[in-house]
Design an enzyme around this catalytic site. Structure first.
Site, PDB file in Angstrom:
ATOM      1  N   SER A   1       0.833  -1.213   0.000  1.00 12.60           N
ATOM      2  CA  SER A   1       0.000   0.000   0.000  1.00 12.60           C
ATOM      3  C   SER A   1       0.860   1.252   0.000  1.00 12.60           C
ATOM      4  O   SER A   1       0.361   2.339  -0.262  1.00 12.60           O
ATOM      5  CB  SER A   1      -0.857   0.064   1.263  1.00 12.60           C
ATOM      6  OG  SER A   1      -1.481  -1.142   1.520  1.00 12.60           O
TER       7      SER A   1
ATOM      8  N   ASN B   1      -4.929   5.977  -1.876  1.00 14.74           N
ATOM      9  CA  ASN B   1      -4.575   6.355  -0.503  1.00 14.74           C
ATOM     10  C   ASN B   1      -4.078   7.792  -0.401  1.00 14.74           C
ATOM     11  O   ASN B   1      -4.206   8.419   0.648  1.00 14.74           O
ATOM     12  CB  ASN B   1      -3.537   5.384   0.058  1.00 14.74           C
ATOM     13  CG  ASN B   1      -4.169   4.035   0.371  1.00 14.74           C
ATOM     14  OD1 ASN B   1      -5.364   3.963   0.632  1.00 14.74           O
ATOM     15  ND2 ASN B   1      -3.385   2.973   0.336  1.00 14.74           N
TER      16      ASN B   1
HETATM   17  N1  LIG Z   1      -5.482  -4.642   4.496  1.00 16.16           N
HETATM   18  C1  LIG Z   1      -5.742  -3.804   3.501  1.00 16.16           C
HETATM   19  O1  LIG Z   1      -6.777  -3.111   3.496  1.00 16.16           O
HETATM   20  C2  LIG Z   1      -4.782  -3.702   2.353  1.00 16.16           C
HETATM   21  C3  LIG Z   1      -5.229  -3.125   1.148  1.00 16.16           C
HETATM   22  C4  LIG Z   1      -4.353  -3.076   0.054  1.00 16.16           C
HETATM   23  C5  LIG Z   1      -3.061  -3.572   0.184  1.00 16.16           C
HETATM   24  N2  LIG Z   1      -2.647  -4.104   1.376  1.00 16.16           N
HETATM   25  C6  LIG Z   1      -1.276  -4.627   1.440  1.00 16.16           C
HETATM   26  O2  LIG Z   1      -1.323  -6.046   1.309  1.00 16.16           O
HETATM   27  C7  LIG Z   1      -0.242  -6.642   2.044  1.00 16.16           C
HETATM   28  C8  LIG Z   1      -0.793  -7.675   3.014  1.00 16.16           C
HETATM   29  O3  LIG Z   1      -1.698  -7.047   3.875  1.00 16.16           O
HETATM   30  P1  LIG Z   1      -2.800  -7.868   4.708  1.00 16.16           P
HETATM   31  O4  LIG Z   1      -3.782  -6.861   5.194  1.00 16.16           O
HETATM   32  O5  LIG Z   1      -3.244  -9.038   3.919  1.00 16.16           O
HETATM   33  O6  LIG Z   1      -1.905  -8.375   5.955  1.00 16.16           O
HETATM   34  P2  LIG Z   1      -2.152  -9.645   6.894  1.00 16.16           P
HETATM   35  O7  LIG Z   1      -1.441  -9.331   8.152  1.00 16.16           O
HETATM   36  O8  LIG Z   1      -3.603 -10.007   6.940  1.00 16.16           O
HETATM   37  O9  LIG Z   1      -1.391 -10.849   6.122  1.00 16.16           O
HETATM   38  C9  LIG Z   1      -0.012 -10.899   5.945  1.00 16.16           C
HETATM   39  C10 LIG Z   1       0.379 -12.370   5.778  1.00 16.16           C
HETATM   40  O10 LIG Z   1       1.743 -12.433   5.361  1.00 16.16           O
HETATM   41  C11 LIG Z   1       2.318 -13.563   5.974  1.00 16.16           C
HETATM   42  N3  LIG Z   1       3.775 -13.445   5.943  1.00 16.16           N
HETATM   43  C12 LIG Z   1       4.594 -12.690   6.720  1.00 16.16           C
HETATM   44  N4  LIG Z   1       5.878 -12.889   6.369  1.00 16.16           N
HETATM   45  C13 LIG Z   1       5.868 -13.779   5.342  1.00 16.16           C
HETATM   46  C14 LIG Z   1       6.897 -14.400   4.561  1.00 16.16           C
HETATM   47  N5  LIG Z   1       8.180 -14.120   4.770  1.00 16.16           N
HETATM   48  N6  LIG Z   1       6.536 -15.271   3.614  1.00 16.16           N
HETATM   49  C15 LIG Z   1       5.232 -15.576   3.396  1.00 16.16           C
HETATM   50  N7  LIG Z   1       4.219 -15.021   4.110  1.00 16.16           N
HETATM   51  C16 LIG Z   1       4.535 -14.148   5.064  1.00 16.16           C
HETATM   52  C17 LIG Z   1       1.728 -13.570   7.375  1.00 16.16           C
HETATM   53  O11 LIG Z   1       1.860 -14.857   7.983  1.00 16.16           O
HETATM   54  C18 LIG Z   1       0.265 -13.195   7.064  1.00 16.16           C
HETATM   55  O12 LIG Z   1      -0.523 -14.348   6.822  1.00 16.16           O
HETATM   56  C19 LIG Z   1       0.513  -5.492   2.703  1.00 16.16           C
HETATM   57  O13 LIG Z   1       1.576  -5.123   1.869  1.00 16.16           O
HETATM   58  C20 LIG Z   1      -0.534  -4.383   2.744  1.00 16.16           C
HETATM   59  O14 LIG Z   1       0.021  -3.090   2.734  1.00 16.16           O
HETATM   60  C21 LIG Z   1      -3.475  -4.200   2.454  1.00 16.16           C
END
Ligand SMILES: NC(=O)c1ccc[n+]([C@@H]2O[C@H](COP(=O)([O-])OP(=O)(O)OC[C@H]3O[C@@H](n4cnc5c(N)ncnc54)[C@H](O)[C@@H]3O)[C@@H](O)[C@H]2O)c1
Length: 291
Positions: free
Chosen positions: A119, A190
């Protein structure tokens, strides 16, 4: 370039949604996480969300079964090496993302396109540390992925036209709409949305309006489906604050300074819906404003 196999790194709320939409659109999906429990939860969530689509008659039971059949999970990152496209959707920490790309790189086909769902982290910087900055892009899905139509496509400084055109077609094949953004802090959504939320928090902080009057004003006066404070609770106040800090640091302009009241809520652990308290208290039957 034809894309048929997609590797997704990170099976959290974004990773499972991304796996859902790709598998439903006919792609073979390989979903990776560091936690077996995380992978199992992701598959259960995808099943539950597909089930809901079946009960609403958006898809058939056969389509659901075929979709589930196209999703494989793995704890071994190197298994994603043969994918045509890899989407990194792991925790929003730059060192985690860098380590994933570094570990994956030796196993990749030369043609594999690498992307990040980040993000806020600079696509150009992430790309520069890989062996293929020209085949690297920002691929920014919105939450919840199966519902939201938009995908932001962010080109790093070195991204080539073929990679961009390939991803444009992929977005189209998912039935979604792409918006192209340059690689600057917050991209488009954003950059506009989070300062608006921050301004709503300033409006509350300065006593111009209450939680209810601010949300009602934007819903009924600007036709927004959710009020800005309600939306902030949905996104997570820690996420809103983190993005404001990225804008503030990255654009070096005081107009992006995070509202002290937003910081205070985050320091209290009142992060919105996920912690049951934010600008509203969600512990009862109906949300009650906390100010
Ligand atoms: N939540 C939102 O609204 C949103 C929207 C758009 C983009 N994003 C982006 O998407 C990405 C993920 O966000 P999220 O909300 O799904 O987070 P989340 O915390 O729900 O999920 C992250 C996952 O990554 C896994 N992880 C951590 N280290 C890892 C590794 N080395 N190898 C494999 N898996 C690993 C964790 O175990 C977890 O399951 C981030 O970059 C975030 O900025 C989030």
């Amino acid at each position: 370039m034809d894309i048929s196999t997609v590797g997704i790194v990170g099976a959290g709320q974004m990773g499972n949604g991304i796996a859902h939409v790709f598998a439903l659109s006919g792609y073979q999906v390989l979903l990776n996480d560091i936690s077996q429990d995380g992978l199992e939860k992701a598959v259960a969530t995808i099943r539950k969300n597909l089930d809901r689509q079946v009960s609403r008659e958006k898809i058939s039971q056969d389509e659901m079964d075929a979709t589930m059949g196209r999703i494989t999970t793995t704890l071994a990152l190197e298994d994603l090496g043969q994918c045509d496209l890899v989407i990194e959707a792991a925790t929003e920490r730059e060192e985690i993302k860098d380590a994933i790309f570094e570990k994956l790189q030796p196993h990749l086909k030369p043609t594999t396109i690498l992307t990040s769902n980040t993000s806020s982290i600079s696509i150009t910087r992430l790309a520069s540390r890989t062996d293929r900055p020209e085949k690297f892009m920002g691929f920014h899905f919105m939450n919840p992925v199966p519902v939201m139509q938009l995908v932001e496509l962010i080109r790093g400084i070195a991204t080539d036209e073929e990679t961009y055109q390939t991803l444009l077609k992929v977005v189209e094949s998912l039935g979604k709409v792409a918006a192209s953004a340059e690689d600057f802090p917050g991209f488009i959504v954003n950059r506009i949305l989070i300062p608006m939320i921050n301004e709503a928090v300033y409006t509350l902080y300065e006593g111009v309006g209450s939680v209810t009057s601010i949300d009602q004003s934007l819903k009924l006066g600007a036709n927004q489906p959710m009020g800005p404070l309600e939306l902030a609770d949905f996104i997570g106040l820690d996420t809103c604050l983190a993005i404001m800090n990225v804008l503030y640091d990255g654009l070096a302009d005081t107009k992006y300074r995070p509202c002290p009241l937003l910081t205070k809520y985050v320091e209290a652990g009142w992060l919105g819906r996920k912690s049951k308290r934010g600008f509203y208290d969600y512990r009862g039957e109906t949300p009650v404003p906390t100010r």
